[in-house]
Design an enzyme around this catalytic site. Structure first.
Site, PDB file in Angstrom:
ATOM      1  NE  ARG A  25      13.804 -23.967  13.437  1.00 45.76           N
ATOM      2  CZ  ARG A  25      14.429 -25.306  12.193  1.00 45.76           C
ATOM      3  NH1 ARG A  25      15.766 -23.803  11.886  1.00 45.76           N
ATOM      4  NH2 ARG A  25      13.080 -25.407  11.609  1.00 45.76           N
ATOM      5  CE  LYS A  83      15.699 -32.165   4.444  1.00 43.09           C
ATOM      6  NZ  LYS A  83      15.184 -32.405   3.516  1.00 43.09           N
ATOM      7  CG  ASP A  84      14.464 -24.638   7.757  1.00 43.19           C
ATOM      8  OD1 ASP A  84      13.954 -24.457   6.968  1.00 43.19           O
ATOM      9  OD2 ASP A  84      13.704 -25.340   8.641  1.00 43.19           O
ATOM     10  CE  LYS A  85      22.524 -18.439   6.842  1.00 44.99           C
ATOM     11  NZ  LYS A  85      22.509 -17.226   6.452  1.00 44.99           N
ATOM     12  CD  GLU A 345      16.311 -19.450   6.731  1.00 49.03           C
ATOM     13  OE1 GLU A 345      16.751 -19.038   5.709  1.00 49.03           O
ATOM     14  OE2 GLU A 345      17.396 -19.662   8.002  1.00 49.03           O
TER      15      GLU A 345
END
Length: 356
Positions: A25, A83-85, A345
């Protein structure tokens, strides 16, 4: 043992295999997630399904845009999962057909792109998905393809430990502590949703402890009499009453399930129940203290499918599919042997909401 979530307290299944290290990430596009729906829209009906690709946006932000800018009441918006940012994700949403003409307003939401849309007969609901496909870049790895493949091969044979990921436990891993106070005191400040989420964090930590205890007892890929087992092919659960079921567990056809304690879940018996009680006893908890919450069972492991490792100038790309409700971080920690999986998140996993 305290109630603060720390990933390092949970053992690796592949402890004997080296990790590749590295970072994830670094950029949103390093972490790509594609939702695999349980079904596709039929092309007719009163609900509009649409597939969005988003980057730098949480699912919640899209829901709020649809509510505030498109004018759809929040309870009429359908979504299968969160879902993640800090990721590039593709996921389906649904709204009533009568708002179809206003869908063009999504062009005003930065970081979101409409990929497809079609009609269907029912609203999209939590858990209406098979799982997720992941395409993840590990930058600056110390190991290579061979090391990553060795770990993934083991996980494909034994199943991926179904630990809840850091997202479930809040900043600093403190949410289980707050959930514990709610369980013990029976009241507290905050919205019903927040209370449910905090107690859910406690349920999740107890489940993770149960997974680790089964590993320590040599029962990760086994079932014992009194277990509730899950059939991976169909999703059905049954009480283990025949010692012969152990062979099916070794073949990853079935797996033991652990408790998300509550009032509505199948309770284990005999030796299997004693293992669960040992986890509760660590914290002075009792099953009846969770009676105000719904319960569920969750498998100790999940099958790994469609896995592949590719070397690139920027690092190692991992591709794989996991069933709904499971966390990519549980696989990544095995491959990397690194716990600092940042930029996650703190959102609940809606696939498991029935257990909270």
């Amino acid at each position: 043992m305290d109630l603060v979530f720390r990933p390092e307290r949970y053992p690796f299944l592949t402890q004997d295999l080296p990790g590749v290290g590295g970072e994830i990430r670094v950029e949103p596009e390093d972490f790509q997630v594609e939702e695999v729906p349980a079904y596709l829209p039929k092309g007719e009906g009163e609900h509009l399904y649409f597939l969005l690709e988003k980057e730098g946006r949480t699912t919640r932000e899209v829901l709020e845009f649809l509510r505030d800018e498109v004018g759809v009441p929040e309870k009429e918006i359908g979504v299968a999962g969160l879902k993640d940012k800090r990721a590039k994700t593709r996921q389906w949403f649904s709204i009533p057909r009568k708002y179809e003409d206003a869908l063009c307003l999504l062009e005003n939401l930065q970081g979101v792109r409409l990929l497809a849309a079609d009609l269907h007969t029912n609203k999209l609901r939590t858990g209406h998905l098979k799982g997720n496909r992941f395409h993840i870049l590990i930058r600056r790895p110390k190991g290579g393809v061979a090391e990553a493949e060795a770990v993934l091969k083991r996980l494909a044979e034994k199943g991926v430990p179904n630990y809840y990921g850091p997202q479930r436990f809040g900043l600093g891993g403190l949410n289980p502590v707050r959930g514990y106070k709610l369980v013990k005191e029976g009241k507290g400040r905050g919205s019903p949703w927040l209370k449910r989420f905090l107690i859910g964090s406690l349920q999740s930590l107890l489940f993770n402890d149960w997974v680790a205890l089964r590993m320590a007892l040599g029962l990760y890929d086994r079932v014992v009499l009194g277990d509730w087992a899950k059939k991976h092919a169909t999703g059905g659960e049954f009480l283990v009453e025949d010692p012969g079921e152990a062979e099916r567990a070794l073949r990853l056809e079935i797996s033991a399930t652990g408790p998300l304690f509550g009032k509505k879940y199948p309770e284990a018996q005999g030796e299997a129940r004693a293992i669960e009680d040992e986890v509760l006893a660590r914290y002075g908890l009792k099953r009846e203290e969770f009676r105000a919450r719904r319960g569920a069972r969750r498998p100790i492991r999940v099958p790994l499918a469609e896995w592949k490792v590719e070397e690139a100038p920027e690092g190692l790309w991992l591709s794989f599919f996991l069933p709904k409700g499971s966390y990519a971080t549980s696989l990544l920690r095995e491959v990397m042997k690194v716990e600092a999986l940042d930029h996650l998140e703190a959102e609940p996993a809606p696939e498991d909401a029935e257990g909270l």
